[in-house]
Scaffold this motif. Sequence first.
Motif, short mmCIF file in Angstrom:
data_model
loop_
_atom_site.label_atom_id
_atom_site.label_comp_id
_atom_site.label_asym_id
_atom_site.label_seq_id
_atom_site.Cartn_x
_atom_site.Cartn_y
_atom_site.Cartn_z
N UNK A 499 67.76 62.75 52.99
CA UNK A 499 68.75 62.61 54.10
C UNK A 499 70.11 63.03 53.54
N UNK A 500 70.36 62.29 52.39
CA UNK A 500 71.53 62.26 51.94
C UNK A 500 71.82 63.66 51.18
N UNK A 501 70.95 64.28 50.57
CA UNK A 501 71.12 65.51 50.05
C UNK A 501 71.51 66.63 51.19
N UNK A 502 70.90 66.23 52.52
CA UNK A 502 71.15 67.13 53.66
C UNK A 502 72.56 66.79 54.21
N UNK A 503 72.84 65.56 54.39
CA UNK A 503 74.05 65.33 55.08
C UNK A 503 75.34 65.57 54.16
N UNK A 504 75.16 65.53 53.04
CA UNK A 504 76.16 65.72 52.05
C UNK A 504 76.38 67.13 51.05
N UNK A 505 75.19 67.77 51.57
CA UNK A 505 75.16 69.16 50.86
C UNK A 505 75.24 69.19 49.42
N UNK A 506 74.61 68.16 48.82
CA UNK A 506 74.48 68.03 47.39
C UNK A 506 73.70 69.25 47.02
N UNK A 509 70.96 68.85 40.61
CA UNK A 509 70.53 67.50 40.56
C UNK A 509 71.48 66.72 39.77
N UNK A 510 72.44 67.23 38.94
CA UNK A 510 73.47 66.41 38.53
C UNK A 510 74.32 65.93 39.56
N UNK A 511 74.65 66.69 40.55
CA UNK A 511 75.55 66.21 41.38
C UNK A 511 74.84 64.98 42.36
N UNK A 512 73.63 65.12 42.55
CA UNK A 512 72.70 64.02 43.39
C UNK A 512 72.94 62.93 42.37
N UNK A 532 64.59 68.59 41.91
CA UNK A 532 64.92 70.05 41.88
C UNK A 532 63.97 70.53 42.84
N UNK A 533 62.75 69.97 43.20
CA UNK A 533 61.81 70.56 44.44
C UNK A 533 62.49 70.14 45.73
N UNK A 534 63.03 69.12 45.65
CA UNK A 534 63.82 68.62 47.12
C UNK A 534 64.95 69.71 47.47
N UNK A 535 65.76 70.00 46.57
CA UNK A 535 66.80 70.97 46.59
C UNK A 535 66.26 72.31 47.12
#
Length: 813
Positions: A499-506, A509-512, A532-535
């Motif tokens: 959810x946070x990857x999607x909202x914040x467009x991370x 992996x380092x950024x996450x 890596x997979x989720x991104x």
Amino acid sequence: MTAPRKLILIGNGMAGVRAIEHLLKLAPEAYEITIFGAEPHPNYNRIMLSSVLAGGVEMKDIVINDLAWYEENSIRLHTGHTVTRIDTQLKKVLTDKGLEAEYDEVIIATGSHPFMLPIPGADKEGVIAFRDIKDCETMMDASKKYKQAVVIGGGLLGLEAARGLLHLGMDVSVVHIHSYLMERQLDEPAAKMLQRELEAQGMKFLLQKQTASVAGKRRAQGLTFADGSEVAADLVVMAVGIKPNVDVAKASGITVNRGIVVDDFMQTNVPGVYAVGECAEHRGIAYGLVAPLYDQGAVLAKRLAGVETPGYAGSVTSTKLKVSGVDVFSAGKFDEAPGTRALKIQDDLAGTYKKLVIQDGKLVGAVLFGDTSDGAELFSSIKKEENIAGREKELLLGISSDLLGSSGSGDSKYEAMADDEIVCGCNGVSKSTIKHAIQEKGCTSVGAIKSCTKASASCGGCKPIVEGLLRVYAGDAVSEPIKEGICGCTTLSRDEIVEKMTQMRLMSTKEVMHVLDWHNKEGCSKCRPALNYYLGMLFPEEYVDEKESRFTNERYHANIQKDGTYSVVPRIYGGVTSPADLKKIAAVAEKYDVPMVKFTGGQRLDLLGVKKEDLPKIWEELDMPSGHAYGKTLRTVKTCVGSTFCRFGTQDSIAMGIRMEKAFERMTAPAKVKLAVSGCPRNCAEATIKDLGVVAIDGGWELYVGGNGGVKVRACDLLCTVKTEDEVMEWGSAYLQYYRENAQWNERTAAWLERVGLDSIKKALEKQEDRLALVERIEKTLSLTTDPWKEIVQNDHLRKNFEPLSGVQPVSI
């Protein structure tokens, strides 16, 4: 840049590899490292063999460093090689298989040999030691055929072997020459309490018995004792002690006493030759416990890295262990020698015992049974040689100093522990390492500390101390139950991260890890591949796959085998091939001396025993897509011949299977995915135990989901029934994309379906517009992928990753 020096480690055990781990942290580029191990296994935790026998863990769970670790650290590993001699003049090591390797420095870490009683019949079948994985396997195999087992030796190792054999269903007797058990670690009262506990578990004891011979013809049938008595036995396990393995040192002219004689920096009498672990003798002592051996390894690593360090000065030892489910602790001199006073407290109802031995106002020894929570504090006092006059009652009764009227808290004993105190003996983790993990890496739960440091990851005996250190150094952060995340690096769940990857467009992996405040800023082997997979799943067009976050198999596009070679599996759609492709595979196998070509269970050909440096050339000459037998992706689509040839077939299962395989090849997923298509309800392709199975019926197709044919077999659930092949593709695509978007990393479809429920999946796919949206997303993702081998074959820079390391050439074992 200075070329790396050549370092050889002889012995692939716990002490030697721990020294290498330290060295890699201090000077990762300083050495080109080669390791020779006599066993056909990577580095594993020998302490945990008893847990394997007792059924608590599996063999794979006791591996400390798997084969991928050696690859990732550019370490050449030769398993199944025994080094027979070191030529100290030419600076070479020689193995029993004719391999020679040059060195600048060499470490001998050959451990110990089990001591076998020199009695008549000791060479019979069914007489073994208890020292390595092979011994474990022998005991497990014997338990399937035989029922009477005798263990010679009532020490720690013997009792653990006996406990394991009991678990395997054998009738077990323990023979011990002494009048009570574990006399080196326990005094008589504690030993008697232990004996009662073990007898209640089913063990039998024959104390003060001296074994005279092993009865039987070819195989052991029993033991005869010096007093003329006998006991029946189909399996005899000798656990009577160990002796340092000094064979290679003796053969090489290196000074040997009981062990290989070393100085305070673990150097032998020969320059450039070091020894560490159970094989080494330092100041007249050869240690057999893991903590001193890890201390030795730390000193040696600093010496090799050029880091200033005081020498190893020896160790005051303690033993804190879980013996067949019972906690015991001993330290120092616990015998009641002249000039000492002993304080004891025993509670037979609670099953606890505590003994302190005091000399000249100082604590010099201790024994604990049943409750070992005070062990660390007592051991610290013994090592510091501190005066405990006036505190004897506090130490004996475990009463905290605040209740006795002085300042302090119930957890002050954890704060008072020395920083170099070993908390986890199984994995050699000190208090300072745990303290650093809590304060610097934000590890505020036992699970996080376990993931970050390995403390409490083995027998679990140190968990109370880990919890105490958490209370001291985490403060309020541990006052509430700590939520476990996808790994010990974070408390966030899979859904929260996505959810946070999607909202914040991370977008990396380092950024996450940075933005979401990872405890361990570098991540770990659990979270990096998952992120890596989720991104890649969320941003297929923008995200650039991070190869360094993938496992070794996926980076090299081949399955690493136990001997360090690789397995290559080209894709054969639906199990249907052609003479041209067969000739191509045969030619490549012959050209590159592939030791074995095997038909797999998924209707493909597997080329086994391939050298890493040959992988790019083999794929280039095959010119076939990868079968992805190594990745979390589509593996196989199994088919039967269906209506094309079979008289029972109702649909063309071959064509359907090939269509699905070509559609979904290169599809990444949270875990591996297997498909099958059967041409009729007779189900010859075993479609109903696959992740997605399709079964032909009269006038249509049935789609089954969530099956598994592995360790935990699960039959599929019926998802839907459709009429056309296009509908099979629509529903199949939608189902697989829904799984890709919602399952946790490393979660097979069977586990995912059981977790979320079939009804929720049916509901998500029931509307055609929702299905078509999922189909569009998976087709978009798949359109962006290409076979990874084309990239490697065409990229000279990537091909260099597959070149052999300089120095010793790898050999097939």
